[in-house]
Scaffold this motif. Structure first.
Motif, PDB file in Angstrom:
ATOM      1  N   LEU A  53       0.810  -1.224   0.000  1.00  0.00           N
ATOM      2  CA  LEU A  53       0.000   0.000   0.000  1.00  0.00           C
ATOM      3  C   LEU A  53       0.844   1.276   0.000  1.00  0.00           C
ATOM      4  O   LEU A  53       0.368   2.322  -0.417  1.00  0.00           O
ATOM      5  N   THR A  54       2.089   1.195   0.459  1.00  0.00           N
ATOM      6  CA  THR A  54       2.932   2.395   0.527  1.00  0.00           C
ATOM      7  C   THR A  54       4.102   2.346  -0.467  1.00  0.00           C
ATOM      8  O   THR A  54       5.027   3.145  -0.360  1.00  0.00           O
ATOM      9  N   SER A  56       4.090   2.822  -3.833  1.00  0.00           N
ATOM     10  CA  SER A  56       3.999   3.627  -5.062  1.00  0.00           C
ATOM     11  C   SER A  56       5.124   4.645  -5.224  1.00  0.00           C
ATOM     12  O   SER A  56       5.697   4.751  -6.318  1.00  0.00           O
ATOM     13  N   ARG A  81       2.837  -7.507   0.957  1.00  0.00           N
ATOM     14  CA  ARG A  81       4.099  -6.768   0.925  1.00  0.00           C
ATOM     15  C   ARG A  81       4.667  -6.873  -0.476  1.00  0.00           C
ATOM     16  O   ARG A  81       4.405  -7.836  -1.188  1.00  0.00           O
ATOM     17  N   ASP A 101       8.911  -0.195   8.680  1.00  0.00           N
ATOM     18  CA  ASP A 101       8.164  -1.211   7.937  1.00  0.00           C
ATOM     19  C   ASP A 101       8.907  -1.719   6.699  1.00  0.00           C
ATOM     20  O   ASP A 101       8.336  -2.386   5.852  1.00  0.00           O
ATOM     21  N   ARG A 150       9.063   7.920   0.583  1.00  0.00           N
ATOM     22  CA  ARG A 150       7.668   7.689   0.986  1.00  0.00           C
ATOM     23  C   ARG A 150       7.286   8.681   2.084  1.00  0.00           C
ATOM     24  O   ARG A 150       8.128   9.079   2.879  1.00  0.00           O
TER      25      ARG A 150
END
Length: 151
Positions: A53-54, A56, A81, A101, A150
């Motif tokens: 989800l993170t 991009s 993941r 993460d 990010r």
């Protein structure tokens, strides 16, 4: 014929199709544990994993550099993941320099590979499959630079 087509056809293609495909075309070492295939991270091959989800911004950064390489989606109990394959480029990582993460898997780690039977979300799948026409990988430095962008 792609590896997926070879595995689905059920035809005997000589040596283990995955080992022939990944090993012959990319020089990667494949391990089999029972019926599952794994990519052995060795010889300068590593993977940066982060929540899908993170991911991009990291993928956009690599695309802007023209160095987006193979990436796998790995289902986990905490959500999918993304594992971005990279060349270690001799970079040493200091503990605490990565976001909480994010993990770097390297020498000795095994990364699960997709099998010929594909059910979305049920097992590993290629987001960006390896391309025999572009066998190089992005550097670990480039991938980590994208990860650090990010929010």
């Amino acid at each position: 014929m792609t590896l997926d087509q070879q595995l689905r056809s059920g035809r005997d293609t000589g040596p283990e199709p995955a080992a022939a495909y990944y090993g012959g075309l990319f020089g990667w070492t494949i391990r089999r544990q029972e019926t599952r295939l794994f990519l052995a991270l060795e010889g300068g091959l590593c993977a940066v994993t982060l929540p899908k989800l993170t991911a991009s911004p990291a993928l956009a950064h690599l695309s802007s550099l023209g160095s987006r390489g193979p990436a796998l989606i790995l289902p986990t109990p905490h959500g999918p993941r993304l594992a971005i394959l990279a060349d270690t480029d001799g970079q040493l990582l200091l503990r605490g320099t990565l976001p909480e993460d994010v993990d770097v898997l390297d020498c000795g780690a095994l990364l699960p590979l997709p099998s010929g039977v594909h059910t979305p979300g049920a097992g590993p799948e290629w987001l960006t499959p390896p391309d025999p026409r572009h066998r190089w990988l992005p550097s670990l430095s480039a991938v980590l630079a994208g990860v650090r962008r990010r929010p």
